[in-house]
Design a protein around this motif. Structure first.
Motif, PDB file in Angstrom:
ATOM      1  N   ARG A  48      28.940  72.720  85.593  1.00  0.00           N
ATOM      2  CA  ARG A  48      30.157  73.239  86.197  1.00  0.00           C
ATOM      3  C   ARG A  48      30.803  74.373  85.135  1.00  0.00           C
ATOM      4  O   ARG A  48      31.467  75.224  85.607  1.00  0.00           O
ATOM      5  CB  ARG A  48      31.107  72.253  86.494  1.00  0.00           C
ATOM      6  N   ALA A  49      30.751  74.064  83.644  1.00  0.00           N
ATOM      7  CA  ALA A  49      31.273  75.155  83.101  1.00  0.00           C
ATOM      8  C   ALA A  49      30.414  76.650  82.884  1.00  0.00           C
ATOM      9  O   ALA A  49      31.055  77.554  82.366  1.00  0.00           O
ATOM     10  CB  ALA A  49      31.577  74.560  81.513  1.00  0.00           C
ATOM     11  N   ARG A  50      29.372  76.456  83.459  1.00  0.00           N
ATOM     12  CA  ARG A  50      28.483  77.885  83.444  1.00  0.00           C
ATOM     13  C   ARG A  50      29.248  78.813  84.173  1.00  0.00           C
ATOM     14  O   ARG A  50      29.557  78.687  85.668  1.00  0.00           O
ATOM     15  CB  ARG A  50      27.071  77.671  83.853  1.00  0.00           C
ATOM     16  N   PRO A  51      29.625  80.087  83.913  1.00  0.00           N
ATOM     17  CA  PRO A  51      30.067  81.018  84.488  1.00  0.00           C
ATOM     18  C   PRO A  51      29.245  81.478  85.767  1.00  0.00           C
ATOM     19  O   PRO A  51      27.906  81.568  85.528  1.00  0.00           O
ATOM     20  CB  PRO A  51      30.399  82.089  83.683  1.00  0.00           C
ATOM     21  N   ALA A  52      29.476  81.614  86.963  1.00  0.00           N
ATOM     22  CA  ALA A  52      29.108  81.729  88.047  1.00  0.00           C
ATOM     23  C   ALA A  52      28.409  83.352  88.219  1.00  0.00           C
ATOM     24  O   ALA A  52      27.259  83.547  88.162  1.00  0.00           O
ATOM     25  CB  ALA A  52      29.743  81.463  89.376  1.00  0.00           C
ATOM     26  N   ALA A  53      29.509  84.345  88.082  1.00  0.00           N
ATOM     27  CA  ALA A  53      28.940  85.683  87.947  1.00  0.00           C
ATOM     28  C   ALA A  53      30.189  86.439  87.181  1.00  0.00           C
ATOM     29  O   ALA A  53      30.854  87.148  87.854  1.00  0.00           O
ATOM     30  CB  ALA A  53      28.892  86.259  89.489  1.00  0.00           C
ATOM     31  N   ALA A  54      29.611  86.408  85.882  1.00  0.00           N
ATOM     32  CA  ALA A  54      30.857  87.254  84.946  1.00  0.00           C
ATOM     33  C   ALA A  54      30.074  88.482  84.398  1.00  0.00           C
ATOM     34  O   ALA A  54      30.237  88.664  83.216  1.00  0.00           O
ATOM     35  CB  ALA A  54      31.296  86.257  83.812  1.00  0.00           C
ATOM     36  N   LEU A  55      29.163  89.081  85.373  1.00  0.00           N
ATOM     37  CA  LEU A  55      28.461  90.205  85.044  1.00  0.00           C
ATOM     38  C   LEU A  55      29.299  91.403  84.955  1.00  0.00           C
ATOM     39  O   LEU A  55      30.209  91.591  85.928  1.00  0.00           O
ATOM     40  CB  LEU A  55      27.285  90.358  85.555  1.00  0.00           C
ATOM     41  N   ALA A  56      29.351  92.234  83.942  1.00  0.00           N
ATOM     42  CA  ALA A  56      30.215  93.578  83.964  1.00  0.00           C
ATOM     43  C   ALA A  56      29.242  94.783  84.285  1.00  0.00           C
ATOM     44  O   ALA A  56      28.058  94.787  84.179  1.00  0.00           O
ATOM     45  CB  ALA A  56      30.610  93.896  82.435  1.00  0.00           C
ATOM     46  N   ALA A  57      29.494  95.650  85.198  1.00  0.00           N
ATOM     47  CA  ALA A  57      28.949  96.781  85.789  1.00  0.00           C
ATOM     48  C   ALA A  57      28.846  97.676  84.692  1.00  0.00           C
ATOM     49  O   ALA A  57      29.944  98.169  84.036  1.00  0.00           O
ATOM     50  CB  ALA A  57      29.622  97.094  87.140  1.00  0.00           C
ATOM     51  N   GLY A  58      27.945  98.827  84.701  1.00  0.00           N
ATOM     52  CA  GLY A  58      27.941  99.722  83.651  1.00  0.00           C
ATOM     53  C   GLY A  58      26.605 100.206  83.207  1.00  0.00           C
ATOM     54  O   GLY A  58      25.654  99.277  83.345  1.00  0.00           O
ATOM     55  N   PRO A  59      26.492 101.038  82.233  1.00  0.00           N
ATOM     56  CA  PRO A  59      25.301 101.236  81.652  1.00  0.00           C
ATOM     57  C   PRO A  59      24.892 100.191  80.706  1.00  0.00           C
ATOM     58  O   PRO A  59      25.704  99.568  79.795  1.00  0.00           O
ATOM     59  CB  PRO A  59      25.520 102.480  80.688  1.00  0.00           C
ATOM     60  N   GLY A  60      23.585  99.542  80.855  1.00  0.00           N
ATOM     61  CA  GLY A  60      23.224  98.494  80.148  1.00  0.00           C
ATOM     62  C   GLY A  60      23.361  97.057  80.777  1.00  0.00           C
ATOM     63  O   GLY A  60      23.032  95.845  79.953  1.00  0.00           O
ATOM     64  N   ALA A  61      24.060  96.847  81.523  1.00  0.00           N
ATOM     65  CA  ALA A  61      24.503  95.844  82.265  1.00  0.00           C
ATOM     66  C   ALA A  61      23.324  94.810  82.560  1.00  0.00           C
ATOM     67  O   ALA A  61      23.347  93.886  82.566  1.00  0.00           O
ATOM     68  CB  ALA A  61      25.639  96.068  83.482  1.00  0.00           C
ATOM     69  N   TRP A  62      22.353  95.671  83.447  1.00  0.00           N
ATOM     70  CA  TRP A  62      20.954  94.965  83.633  1.00  0.00           C
ATOM     71  C   TRP A  62      20.412  94.182  82.405  1.00  0.00           C
ATOM     72  O   TRP A  62      19.803  93.153  82.420  1.00  0.00           O
ATOM     73  CB  TRP A  62      20.136  95.893  84.255  1.00  0.00           C
ATOM     74  N   ARG A  63      20.428  94.802  81.192  1.00  0.00           N
ATOM     75  CA  ARG A  63      19.894  94.383  79.995  1.00  0.00           C
ATOM     76  C   ARG A  63      20.684  93.090  79.537  1.00  0.00           C
ATOM     77  O   ARG A  63      20.243  92.113  79.104  1.00  0.00           O
ATOM     78  CB  ARG A  63      19.935  95.493  79.026  1.00  0.00           C
ATOM     79  N   ALA A  64      22.156  93.264  79.630  1.00  0.00           N
ATOM     80  CA  ALA A  64      22.828  92.371  79.081  1.00  0.00           C
ATOM     81  C   ALA A  64      22.956  91.007  80.032  1.00  0.00           C
ATOM     82  O   ALA A  64      23.162  90.108  79.549  1.00  0.00           O
ATOM     83  CB  ALA A  64      24.252  92.864  78.918  1.00  0.00           C
ATOM     84  N   SER A  65      22.427  91.171  81.080  1.00  0.00           N
ATOM     85  CA  SER A  65      22.478  90.104  82.182  1.00  0.00           C
ATOM     86  C   SER A  65      21.481  89.160  81.596  1.00  0.00           C
ATOM     87  O   SER A  65      21.685  87.973  82.044  1.00  0.00           O
ATOM     88  CB  SER A  65      22.397  90.658  83.603  1.00  0.00           C
ATOM     89  N   GLY A  66      20.423  89.497  81.056  1.00  0.00           N
ATOM     90  CA  GLY A  66      19.304  88.797  80.698  1.00  0.00           C
ATOM     91  C   GLY A  66      19.480  88.082  79.377  1.00  0.00           C
ATOM     92  O   GLY A  66      18.702  87.035  78.982  1.00  0.00           O
ATOM     93  N   LEU A  67      20.544  88.462  78.431  1.00  0.00           N
ATOM     94  CA  LEU A  67      20.801  88.042  77.104  1.00  0.00           C
ATOM     95  C   LEU A  67      21.415  86.648  77.378  1.00  0.00           C
ATOM     96  O   LEU A  67      22.443  86.448  78.111  1.00  0.00           O
ATOM     97  CB  LEU A  67      21.535  88.731  76.504  1.00  0.00           C
ATOM     98  N   PRO A  68      21.295  85.761  76.393  1.00  0.00           N
ATOM     99  CA  PRO A  68      22.144  84.289  76.285  1.00  0.00           C
ATOM    100  C   PRO A  68      23.325  84.761  75.955  1.00  0.00           C
ATOM    101  O   PRO A  68      23.927  85.547  75.236  1.00  0.00           O
ATOM    102  CB  PRO A  68      21.304  83.633  75.177  1.00  0.00           C
TER     103      PRO A  68
END
Length: 69
Positions: A48-68
């Motif tokens: 439950r402590a895992r963030p649900a959707a804390a992704l930031a939009a912008g350049p490189g966001a798709w790459r950062a979404s796969g990083l731990p």
């Protein structure tokens, strides 16, 4: 209770050595403390402590979404 005084006594019958051993074994098992069961392992994906959707939009966001994190 002294050292010569028995811990229990047979009131009726003549038990064999095997029957007395079974009785003593049952008494010992019943008087041992019960160990608490280990809690089940929780998946890090379902935690439950895992963030649900804390992704930031912008350049490189798709790459950062796969990083731990």
């Amino acid at each position: 209770m002294s050292a010569e005084e028995p811990m229990f006594r047979v009131v009726r019958g003549v038990p064999t050595a095997e029957e007395l051993a079974a009785l003593v074994g049952a008494i010992v098992v019943r008087t041992r403390p019960v160990a608490a069961a280990a809690p089940p392992a929780v998946s890090r994906w379902a935690h439950r402590a895992r963030p649900a959707a804390a992704l930031a939009a912008g350049p490189g966001a798709w790459r950062a979404s796969g990083l731990p994190r």
